[in-house]
Design a protein around this motif. Sequence first.
Motif, mmCIF file in Angstrom:
data_model
loop_
_atom_site.group_PDB
_atom_site.id
_atom_site.type_symbol
_atom_site.label_atom_id
_atom_site.label_comp_id
_atom_site.label_asym_id
_atom_site.label_seq_id
_atom_site.Cartn_x
_atom_site.Cartn_y
_atom_site.Cartn_z
ATOM 1 N N VAL A 74 39.790 31.272 34.075
ATOM 2 C CA VAL A 74 39.276 32.737 34.798
ATOM 3 C C VAL A 74 39.837 33.649 34.373
ATOM 4 C CG1 VAL A 74 38.900 33.633 36.862
ATOM 5 C CG2 VAL A 74 38.357 31.176 36.927
ATOM 6 N N VAL A 75 41.472 33.743 34.261
ATOM 7 C CA VAL A 75 41.877 34.815 33.995
ATOM 8 C C VAL A 75 41.592 35.429 32.564
ATOM 9 C CG1 VAL A 75 44.388 35.707 33.149
ATOM 10 C CG2 VAL A 75 44.124 34.337 35.366
ATOM 11 N N LEU A 76 41.449 34.196 31.547
ATOM 12 C CA LEU A 76 41.125 34.517 30.230
ATOM 13 C C LEU A 76 39.658 35.097 30.036
ATOM 14 C CD1 LEU A 76 41.300 34.459 27.259
ATOM 15 C CD2 LEU A 76 40.718 32.063 27.286
ATOM 16 N N LEU A 77 38.653 34.439 30.909
ATOM 17 C CA LEU A 77 37.212 35.106 31.014
ATOM 18 C C LEU A 77 37.294 36.551 31.373
ATOM 19 C CD1 LEU A 77 35.332 31.751 32.365
ATOM 20 C CD2 LEU A 77 35.250 33.055 29.852
ATOM 21 N N VAL A 78 38.062 36.857 32.692
ATOM 22 C CA VAL A 78 38.213 38.194 33.001
ATOM 23 C C VAL A 78 38.784 38.972 32.004
ATOM 24 C CG1 VAL A 78 39.062 39.687 34.964
ATOM 25 C CG2 VAL A 78 38.200 37.606 35.392
ATOM 26 N N ARG A 79 39.814 38.647 31.320
ATOM 27 C CA ARG A 79 40.443 39.431 30.378
ATOM 28 C C ARG A 79 39.379 39.778 29.018
ATOM 29 N NH1 ARG A 79 46.193 37.713 27.977
ATOM 30 N NH2 ARG A 79 45.569 39.458 26.864
ATOM 31 N N GLY B 80 22.177 35.464 37.826
ATOM 32 C CA GLY B 80 22.075 36.287 38.680
ATOM 33 C C GLY B 80 22.825 37.763 37.877
ATOM 34 N N LEU B 81 24.036 37.404 37.924
ATOM 35 C CA LEU B 81 25.071 38.414 37.407
ATOM 36 C C LEU B 81 24.550 38.688 36.035
ATOM 37 C CD1 LEU B 81 27.294 40.186 37.833
ATOM 38 C CD2 LEU B 81 28.859 38.530 37.301
ATOM 39 N N LEU B 82 24.177 37.904 35.203
ATOM 40 C CA LEU B 82 23.894 37.983 33.787
ATOM 41 C C LEU B 82 22.411 38.828 33.823
ATOM 42 C CD1 LEU B 82 24.533 37.443 30.684
ATOM 43 C CD2 LEU B 82 23.001 35.462 30.887
ATOM 44 N N PHE B 83 21.526 38.677 34.796
ATOM 45 C CA PHE B 83 20.381 39.398 34.688
ATOM 46 C C PHE B 83 20.867 40.890 35.106
ATOM 47 C CE2 PHE B 83 17.073 41.140 37.612
ATOM 48 C CZ PHE B 83 16.099 41.132 36.707
ATOM 49 N N LEU B 84 21.639 41.157 36.131
ATOM 50 C CA LEU B 84 22.004 42.333 36.500
ATOM 51 C C LEU B 84 22.472 43.113 35.372
ATOM 52 C CD1 LEU B 84 23.173 41.853 39.989
ATOM 53 C CD2 LEU B 84 21.016 42.779 39.381
ATOM 54 N N LEU B 85 23.530 42.422 34.529
ATOM 55 C CA LEU B 85 24.310 43.309 33.496
ATOM 56 C C LEU B 85 23.208 43.491 32.297
ATOM 57 C CD1 LEU B 85 27.358 40.930 33.117
ATOM 58 C CD2 LEU B 85 27.039 43.362 34.186
ATOM 59 N N SER B 86 22.096 42.738 32.035
ATOM 60 C CA SER B 86 21.223 42.883 31.082
ATOM 61 C C SER B 86 20.428 44.197 31.432
ATOM 62 C CB SER B 86 20.098 41.648 30.885
ATOM 63 O OG SER B 86 19.279 41.351 32.176
ATOM 64 N N PRO C 91 29.827 36.866 34.126
ATOM 65 C CA PRO C 91 29.150 35.813 34.665
ATOM 66 C C PRO C 91 29.704 34.272 34.508
ATOM 67 C CG PRO C 91 27.726 37.162 33.328
ATOM 68 C CD PRO C 91 29.279 37.701 33.116
ATOM 69 N N GLU C 92 30.483 34.083 33.362
ATOM 70 C CA GLU C 92 31.121 32.809 33.127
ATOM 71 C C GLU C 92 32.557 32.936 34.149
ATOM 72 O OE1 GLU C 92 30.238 34.810 30.990
ATOM 73 O OE2 GLU C 92 29.501 33.941 28.972
ATOM 74 N N ALA C 93 33.092 33.815 34.206
ATOM 75 C CA ALA C 93 34.085 33.918 35.267
ATOM 76 C C ALA C 93 33.880 33.700 36.719
ATOM 77 C CB ALA C 93 35.081 35.259 35.358
ATOM 78 N N VAL C 94 32.573 34.377 37.093
ATOM 79 C CA VAL C 94 32.099 34.096 38.561
ATOM 80 C C VAL C 94 31.800 32.540 38.529
ATOM 81 C CG1 VAL C 94 30.344 34.437 39.867
ATOM 82 C CG2 VAL C 94 31.240 36.279 38.883
ATOM 83 N N TYR C 95 31.144 31.977 37.533
ATOM 84 C CA TYR C 95 30.806 30.480 37.750
ATOM 85 C C TYR C 95 32.110 29.652 37.850
ATOM 86 C CZ TYR C 95 29.417 25.766 36.080
ATOM 87 O OH TYR C 95 29.008 24.663 36.044
ATOM 88 N N VAL C 96 32.976 29.746 37.172
ATOM 89 C CA VAL C 96 34.103 28.977 37.196
ATOM 90 C C VAL C 96 35.131 29.342 38.267
ATOM 91 C CG1 VAL C 96 36.380 28.084 35.999
ATOM 92 C CG2 VAL C 96 34.243 28.607 34.820
ATOM 93 N N ALA C 97 35.168 30.812 38.821
ATOM 94 C CA ALA C 97 35.801 31.041 39.829
ATOM 95 C C ALA C 97 35.144 30.403 41.292
ATOM 96 C CB ALA C 97 35.841 32.562 40.141
#
Length: 407
Positions: free
Chosen positions: A326-331, A227-233, A336-342
Motif C-alpha cells: 500500500v505504501v508503495l502504491l501510494v508513493r 469506481g475511483l478509476l472512473f472518477l479519475l478518468s 485505485p490499486e492502493a484503495v483495493y489493497v488497503a
Amino acid sequence: MSTLSPGLRPSPVRPAPEPRAAELRLARFRLAPADRGILWLYLLTRVSLWITAHFARWLFPAQSGVREAAPVLAPFQQWDANHYLHIARDGYFPAGAGPWTSGWDNREAFFPGYPLLLRAVHTVVPHWTAAGLLISFVAGAVAVLALARVARAYLPEDAAGPRTAVLFLLSPCAVFLAAGYTEALFLAFALPAWLVAMKHRWALAAVLTTSATAVRVSGLFLAAAVGLLFLLSVRAGEGRRRWRAAGWTLLPALPPAAYSWYLHARTGDWMAWKHAQERGWYRTFHAPWEAWANTWTGAFGGTQSTGYAFMFQAELAAMVVGLALVVLLVRRRRWPEAVYVALSLWALGTSYWYTSVPRATLLWWPLWIGLAALSLRRPWFRTAYLCVAAPVTTLVALTFLTGRWAG
C-alpha cells in the motif's frame, strides 16, 4: 510500476472492409503465442500440484498404520471446500437448520456465487470434488491469462506477462488456486474487470465486477477501485460523456444486497453473513493494533502449538507485505490499486486476530506485477524469489493437502 502503456488509450476508428472487420472480431478470441506460453506454464504448475497431492495421500495419511491411501481427490476436499460443497448440495438452511441450531457450521458466511456454479457444474460432473476442481482449473486459466495481460499494460518489457505469471503461480499460497476455493473464480472475474476498466469500458467492467461480488465480499473492494478509476478518468478531462456511465459503478452492490435480503428473510438478520464470520472465525471488530497484538501473541507468545504458531507467523508476514505494498502504491500515485489493497487489509486486520491474510495475497495483483517489475530490473531477484518460494510453496501445499492447514 510505470504508467499505463499507450496501447490502453482508445484510438480512432478507421473504415475497413467488412471481411477485415470480421477477422478483427474473430482475432479477439484467438490466443497469441504469449498467451499459449502462459497456459503451458499454468498446466505445468497444475501437474506439479497434482503430483504433490498424489504423494501426500500416500506419505501423510490421516492415521498411522493404514494400508490404503486416501481416495485420489481427497487431498483437495479440505476446510472451506467442504463448506461450499454442503451449501451447493444442501442449501444454506437445510431442513430448517440455521444459526439457532446447536453445532451450526456458519455456512452463511460464504457468498453464493461459487456454490451456485458448483451446483450447476455438478449436473454434468457427478463427483462434487471433481466439479469444484474443474471450476478452479478453468477459472485459474482465465485468471492467469488476464493477469499477464494486465502486467503487459503496466510494464513495457515483453517478458512482463510471463514473469508475473511465474511469480504468481509459484507464490506460497498457490495451492488455493487449484482447490475448491473461491480465489481462482474471483480472479477470473476481477482481473478481466480491471483490464477492461483500464480501457474505460465501464459497462463490461461493472458486469464482471458484479460477478466478482457474488463470489466474495472482496468484490466490493474491487468495485471501489473501479469506481475511483472512473472518477479519475472523468477528472482527467474525458468530458460529460463519461458521466453517463456512472450508473454502472453501482451495479456491483446488487449481489451483496440480494444475498443480505435472502438471509434476512430466513434469519431476520440483514448482516447474517458477517455475524456468521464473527461466530466461526473470530472476525469481531478490534482495533488494528489489538489484532496485531493478538496475532503476535499467537505467533510468539507460546500460547499455541507449533503448527498454529507458524500459521500466525505467516499471517503477520503477509500483513507486513500488504502494508508495504500500500505504501508503495501510494508513493507511485496508483490510487485505485492502493484503495483495493488497503480495504482488503482493513477487513482482514480488524478482527480478533489475523485470518487468511496469506491467501489474500493471491488477490493483490499489484503485488505480483510489482515483484515482476523488480525481477526485470534486478535479475538476481528472480533467482532469490524462486529459491525461497519453492520450498515454502511446497510446504504450504502439503499442509493444506494433508488437512493440517490450520495448524
